[in-house]
Motif scaffolding. Sequence first.
Motif, mmCIF file in Angstrom:
data_model
loop_
_atom_site.group_PDB
_atom_site.id
_atom_site.type_symbol
_atom_site.label_atom_id
_atom_site.label_comp_id
_atom_site.label_asym_id
_atom_site.label_seq_id
_atom_site.Cartn_x
_atom_site.Cartn_y
_atom_site.Cartn_z
ATOM 1 N N SER A 26 12.172 -6.035 36.676
ATOM 2 C CA SER A 26 10.815 -6.213 37.189
ATOM 3 C C SER A 26 10.809 -7.359 38.183
ATOM 4 O O SER A 26 11.614 -8.280 38.061
ATOM 5 N N GLY A 72 9.804 -0.740 40.292
ATOM 6 C CA GLY A 72 9.009 -0.401 41.470
ATOM 7 C C GLY A 72 9.637 0.721 42.273
ATOM 8 O O GLY A 72 10.859 0.898 42.264
ATOM 9 N N PRO A 88 15.398 0.144 46.658
ATOM 10 C CA PRO A 88 14.844 -0.207 45.352
ATOM 11 C C PRO A 88 14.920 0.898 44.300
ATOM 12 O O PRO A 88 14.670 0.648 43.127
ATOM 13 N N THR A 95 14.770 -4.407 50.094
ATOM 14 C CA THR A 95 14.856 -5.181 48.858
ATOM 15 C C THR A 95 13.672 -4.897 47.930
ATOM 16 O O THR A 95 12.545 -4.664 48.396
ATOM 17 N N SER A 96 13.944 -4.913 46.655
ATOM 18 C CA SER A 96 12.869 -4.718 45.672
ATOM 19 C C SER A 96 11.841 -5.844 45.770
ATOM 20 O O SER A 96 10.697 -5.675 45.365
ATOM 21 N N GLY A 150 22.078 -2.383 44.694
ATOM 22 C CA GLY A 150 20.638 -2.133 44.672
ATOM 23 C C GLY A 150 19.914 -3.024 45.667
ATOM 24 O O GLY A 150 20.344 -4.150 45.946
ATOM 25 N N MET A 194 14.751 -11.110 38.628
ATOM 26 C CA MET A 194 15.467 -11.465 37.393
ATOM 27 C C MET A 194 14.681 -12.494 36.585
ATOM 28 O O MET A 194 15.276 -13.379 35.976
ATOM 29 N N ASP A 225 18.818 -4.986 48.689
ATOM 30 C CA ASP A 225 19.581 -5.510 49.818
ATOM 31 C C ASP A 225 20.796 -6.274 49.282
ATOM 32 O O ASP A 225 20.678 -7.018 48.311
ATOM 33 N N VAL A 269 20.343 -10.137 49.053
ATOM 34 C CA VAL A 269 19.248 -10.755 48.307
ATOM 35 C C VAL A 269 19.627 -10.732 46.822
ATOM 36 O O VAL A 269 19.579 -9.681 46.172
HETATM 37 N N1 SAH Z 1 19.676 -7.015 45.654
HETATM 38 C C1 SAH Z 1 18.549 -6.590 44.850
HETATM 39 C C2 SAH Z 1 18.223 -7.593 43.760
HETATM 40 C C3 SAH Z 1 19.299 -7.741 42.728
HETATM 41 S S1 SAH Z 1 18.870 -8.837 41.433
HETATM 42 C C4 SAH Z 1 17.358 -6.347 45.758
HETATM 43 O O1 SAH Z 1 17.384 -6.715 46.929
HETATM 44 O O2 SAH Z 1 16.387 -5.723 45.305
HETATM 45 C C5 SAH Z 1 18.193 -7.728 40.229
HETATM 46 C C6 SAH Z 1 16.709 -7.928 40.115
HETATM 47 O O3 SAH Z 1 16.052 -7.228 41.141
HETATM 48 C C7 SAH Z 1 16.087 -7.384 38.858
HETATM 49 O O4 SAH Z 1 16.223 -8.273 37.785
HETATM 50 C C8 SAH Z 1 14.651 -7.237 39.260
HETATM 51 O O5 SAH Z 1 14.001 -8.491 39.256
HETATM 52 C C9 SAH Z 1 14.793 -6.822 40.698
HETATM 53 N N2 SAH Z 1 14.684 -5.370 40.889
HETATM 54 C C10 SAH Z 1 15.637 -4.552 41.332
HETATM 55 N N3 SAH Z 1 15.149 -3.292 41.458
HETATM 56 C C11 SAH Z 1 13.858 -3.357 41.084
HETATM 57 C C12 SAH Z 1 12.814 -2.412 41.013
HETATM 58 N N4 SAH Z 1 12.999 -1.140 41.363
HETATM 59 N N5 SAH Z 1 11.596 -2.819 40.595
HETATM 60 C C13 SAH Z 1 11.376 -4.104 40.249
HETATM 61 N N6 SAH Z 1 12.339 -5.038 40.304
HETATM 62 C C14 SAH Z 1 13.555 -4.671 40.715
#
Ligand code: SAH
Length: 508
Positions: free
Chosen positions: A230, A202, A13, A119-120, A89, A173, A91, A94
């Motif tokens: 977010s 996060g 994340p 994953t975030s 970013g 998203m 996973d 995801v």
């Molecule tokens: N594969 C990623 C998600 C990709 S889609 C995962 O597993 O985290 C991109 C979305 O992920 C962003 O629009 C947001 O909703 C979320 N995201 C990614 N990093 C984030 C973070 N550090 N804090 C909050 N939301 C995050």
Amino acid sequence: MNQGKVFLVGAGPGDPELITLKAARRLRQADVVVYDYLANPRIMEHAPPSAERIYVGKQAGDHTMVQEDINALLVRLAEEGKTVVRLKGGDPYVFGRGGEEAAALHAKGLSFEVVPGITSAIAAPAFAGIPVTDRRLASSVAFITGHEDPGKSESSMHWDALAQGVDTLVFLMGMKNLPDIARRLVEEGRSPQTPAAVVHRGASPQQKTVVGTLSDIVEKSREAGMKAPSVVVVGDVVSLRDRLEWYESRPLFGKTIVVTRARAQASVFLEQLEELGARCISFPTIETRPPSSWDEADQAIRSISQYDWVLFTSTNGADYFLDRLKVLGEDVRALKGISLGAIGPATAEALEARGLRVDFVPSEYRAEGIIDELSPKLTPGTRILIPRALKAREVLPEKLAEAGASVHVVPAYETVLPSERAGEVEALFEAREIDMVTFTSSSTVTNFLQMFEGDRGAELLSGVVVACIGPVTAETAKKHGISTGVQPDEYTIDALTASIAAFYSKPS
Ligand code: SAH
């Protein structure tokens, strides 16, 4: 030709330590890294410098390369026999379109492996004090894309089922569509009083969390200026944050601190500050390198047995001098019978790390401490060697000589101004993002000022808190019209960190 292989790797994340051991290993092995926008570029440091780095973008609204082109790129690189890391970013599977990339490789008979990431969807809530499941409050959780327009008629989303049948809902998203998401859930039967949270960035020092209910989260999030990236969490588990919040309440959370130490020495300090929650900007104002001539130091080393004492006034002095011993075919045995002094505990540690016992460390860690406490022990003619920076304060050799010693200063290294990044750091000051600048020696102060045009450096410092490691550094700052806001009683990095934490813990 040998076929290459593509590793679809999750980067976590944002916190550079929240990647897996396997992700780090695959990065070390990479010929090419194809990466998306990363919350923290430090993750890329695992890849060897020789690895090709290809940025394919994909931050919302910034599609540097369309998905079909990314698929084709991965196929081409694998066909060329490369070991490719496709870094994403969180996973890769995801909401990362990792499945499509894997399918494109499969279609061409190319091999791939998946390295899951944190994953975030789970990490951002966790860092906001929200467990996504809980034995009493939530037995199910769904990860939902907020990208799809909830208003569109052909939506594949079962809003009624989500609203009524799943305890915790995590939207990714979802910021643009947040009003529609909240409205739709209530329309489909979720109570408007259901707790909801928005967690921005996060697991990073810039994390920001807003909590409300389905009826007011849109308003609260707008007032707080919440933006992407977010996650939106909906469900009773959000209420646990009251007790389980841990990350944002650390003493330095929300503070941005500039560290001006030389890169080679900054890591401990950076780690300590980051551990307490600070966002650190590493801005080395000093670089060290060997002296322009080793002649004097070499001469001293060749006749080392004539000295009674060797005094080290910095870890650099110790490291460069002892490395030089080796170059000349000597080792620490050459120092047998000679008393060793260190200006403070860090320098003493550097000597001890090389197997040397330190005979003298003053109780006050600066030149004056050595003078006061060592002078009484000196007999006329005591021979003292001081290997140190080419340019340094003269008080130590002068006062020791006054006390009757025969003092020999030899250059063991020199300090130079790094030529990088002043513009980038100036922009952060201008954006009012910097809270504090730390100085750990007089030269970090003077070099900092020199790295900016004219009086600009002093101007930038006037708007922030300045922390100095000790009185000599603070005095140098004062000479340049800079007032010191934080200064520990003991002149060590540990004490400086503690004073900074205390400064920000004070009720203001
Ligand atoms: N594969 C990623 C998600 C990709 S889609 C995962 O597993 O985290 C991109 C979305 O992920 C962003 O629009 C947001 O909703 C979320 N995201 C990614 N990093 C984030 C973070 N550090 N804090 C909050 N939301 C995050």
